[in-house]
Write a protein that holds these residues in place. Structure first.
Motif, PDB file in Angstrom:
ATOM      1  N   MET A   1       1.066  -1.033  -0.183  1.00 58.20           N
ATOM      2  CA  MET A   1       0.413  -0.105   0.075  1.00 58.20           C
ATOM      3  C   MET A   1       0.667   0.954   0.145  1.00 58.20           C
ATOM      4  SD  MET A   1      -2.381   0.866   2.707  1.00 58.20           S
ATOM      5  CE  MET A   1      -3.999  -0.020   2.051  1.00 58.20           C
ATOM      6  N   LYS A   2       0.561   2.293  -0.731  1.00 52.80           N
ATOM      7  CA  LYS A   2       0.817   3.190  -0.503  1.00 52.80           C
ATOM      8  C   LYS A   2       1.056   3.956   0.416  1.00 52.80           C
ATOM      9  CE  LYS A   2       1.372   3.652  -5.907  1.00 52.80           C
ATOM     10  NZ  LYS A   2       2.378   4.276  -6.584  1.00 52.80           N
ATOM     11  N   LYS A   3       2.142   5.427   0.705  1.00 52.27           N
ATOM     12  CA  LYS A   3       2.472   5.578   2.211  1.00 52.27           C
ATOM     13  C   LYS A   3       2.011   7.280   1.562  1.00 52.27           C
ATOM     14  CE  LYS A   3       4.936   7.681   5.406  1.00 52.27           C
ATOM     15  NZ  LYS A   3       6.062   7.144   6.312  1.00 52.27           N
ATOM     16  N   MET A   4       0.605   8.151   1.545  1.00 49.50           N
ATOM     17  CA  MET A   4       0.394   9.838   1.154  1.00 49.50           C
ATOM     18  C   MET A   4       0.402  10.576   2.249  1.00 49.50           C
ATOM     19  SD  MET A   4      -3.263  11.668  -0.527  1.00 49.50           S
ATOM     20  CE  MET A   4      -2.419  10.606  -2.232  1.00 49.50           C
ATOM     21  N   VAL A  78       3.909  11.232  -1.475  1.00 51.33           N
ATOM     22  CA  VAL A  78       2.981   8.837  -1.571  1.00 51.33           C
ATOM     23  C   VAL A  78       4.747   8.874  -1.484  1.00 51.33           C
ATOM     24  CG1 VAL A  78       2.456   7.713  -3.443  1.00 51.33           C
ATOM     25  CG2 VAL A  78       1.310  10.203  -2.931  1.00 51.33           C
ATOM     26  N   ASP A  79       5.375   7.600  -1.130  1.00 51.43           N
ATOM     27  CA  ASP A  79       5.810   7.388  -0.792  1.00 51.43           C
ATOM     28  C   ASP A  79       7.294   7.828  -0.372  1.00 51.43           C
ATOM     29  OD1 ASP A  79       4.086   4.982  -0.933  1.00 51.43           O
ATOM     30  OD2 ASP A  79       4.641   4.196  -3.221  1.00 51.43           O
ATOM     31  N   ASP A  80       7.358   8.956  -0.149  1.00 47.16           N
ATOM     32  CA  ASP A  80       8.317   9.673   0.159  1.00 47.16           C
ATOM     33  C   ASP A  80       8.363  10.992  -1.131  1.00 47.16           C
ATOM     34  OD1 ASP A  80       8.677   9.096   3.236  1.00 47.16           O
ATOM     35  OD2 ASP A  80      10.060   7.427   2.036  1.00 47.16           O
ATOM     36  N   GLU A  81       8.039  11.166  -1.669  1.00 43.43           N
ATOM     37  CA  GLU A  81       7.997  12.187  -3.087  1.00 43.43           C
ATOM     38  C   GLU A  81       6.946  12.635  -3.329  1.00 43.43           C
ATOM     39  OE1 GLU A  81       8.253  11.518  -7.352  1.00 43.43           O
ATOM     40  OE2 GLU A  81       9.425   9.481  -6.201  1.00 43.43           O
ATOM     41  N   VAL A  83       4.379  14.528  -4.923  1.00 42.86           N
ATOM     42  CA  VAL A  83       3.048  14.458  -6.242  1.00 42.86           C
ATOM     43  C   VAL A  83       3.149  15.086  -6.515  1.00 42.86           C
ATOM     44  CG1 VAL A  83       3.412  11.982  -6.084  1.00 42.86           C
ATOM     45  CG2 VAL A  83       1.934  13.043  -5.019  1.00 42.86           C
ATOM     46  N   ILE A  97      -3.652   7.976  -7.713  1.00 42.63           N
ATOM     47  CA  ILE A  97      -2.285   7.601  -6.915  1.00 42.63           C
ATOM     48  C   ILE A  97      -2.069   6.560  -5.942  1.00 42.63           C
ATOM     49  CG2 ILE A  97      -0.887   9.177  -5.300  1.00 42.63           C
ATOM     50  CD1 ILE A  97      -2.428  11.784  -6.285  1.00 42.63           C
ATOM     51  N   LEU A  98      -3.407   7.068  -5.003  1.00 49.28           N
ATOM     52  CA  LEU A  98      -3.431   5.291  -3.882  1.00 49.28           C
ATOM     53  C   LEU A  98      -3.984   4.222  -4.307  1.00 49.28           C
ATOM     54  CD1 LEU A  98      -4.857   7.145  -0.991  1.00 49.28           C
ATOM     55  CD2 LEU A  98      -2.599   7.173  -1.531  1.00 49.28           C
ATOM     56  N   GLU A  99      -3.634   3.810  -5.508  1.00 54.69           N
ATOM     57  CA  GLU A  99      -4.462   2.783  -6.693  1.00 54.69           C
ATOM     58  C   GLU A  99      -5.498   2.315  -5.598  1.00 54.69           C
ATOM     59  OE1 GLU A  99      -0.970   0.558  -6.638  1.00 54.69           O
ATOM     60  OE2 GLU A  99       0.106   2.126  -8.699  1.00 54.69           O
TER      61      GLU A  99
END
Length: 130
Positions: A1-4, A78-81, A83, A97-99
């Motif tokens: 899972m993506k981290k926002m 998102v995931d330390d970038e 966006v 973004i979070l799919e």
């Protein structure tokens, strides 16, 4: 899972939806984040007033603010970038973004059924109001 993570400008409270003049965009974001949380998706939200240490700890955000200034907030990571900056994601962008499933943030208008009744006054006996 993506981290926002959402890094927001200074606001009066953690969500910015206090007081009399509530920004509809902040209300939408709070609603989206509540919906995501109810579906097991955690998004971290940091306000410059309430969590300044998070802006200092995060090297990417710290560098961003030093280069661009706080006027470019919110910054979405998102995931330390980073966006997205300068605005909040639209519902469709959150989904992409979070799919997430496309219908997760579909906002369905609530139907309100109004019943108009003939007024019988204030309801006080004998017309004497308290």
């Amino acid at each position: 899972m993506k981290k926002m993570q959402i890094f927001e400008p200074a606001m009066c409270c953690s969500t910015g939806i206090c007081g009399v003049g509530v920004d509809p965009e902040l209300l939408r974001i709070s609603t989206v984040l509540n919906t995501l949380e109810k579906n097991g998706i955690k998004v971290d939200r940091f306000n410059l007033s309430n969590a300044p240490d998070e802006f200092i700890k995060n090297q990417t955000i710290n560098k961003f603010i030093n280069e661009k200034g706080v006027e470019e907030l919110p910054a979405i990571m998102v995931d330390d970038e980073i966006v997205l900056t300068g605005r909040y994601p639209k519902n469709e962008e959150f989904v992409k973004i979070l799919e997430l499933p496309a219908n997760l943030l579909a906002i369905q208008p609530k139907r309100v059924r109004a019943t108009i009744r003939k007024s019988r006054g204030c309801g006080c006996s004998g017309g004497d109001c308290c």
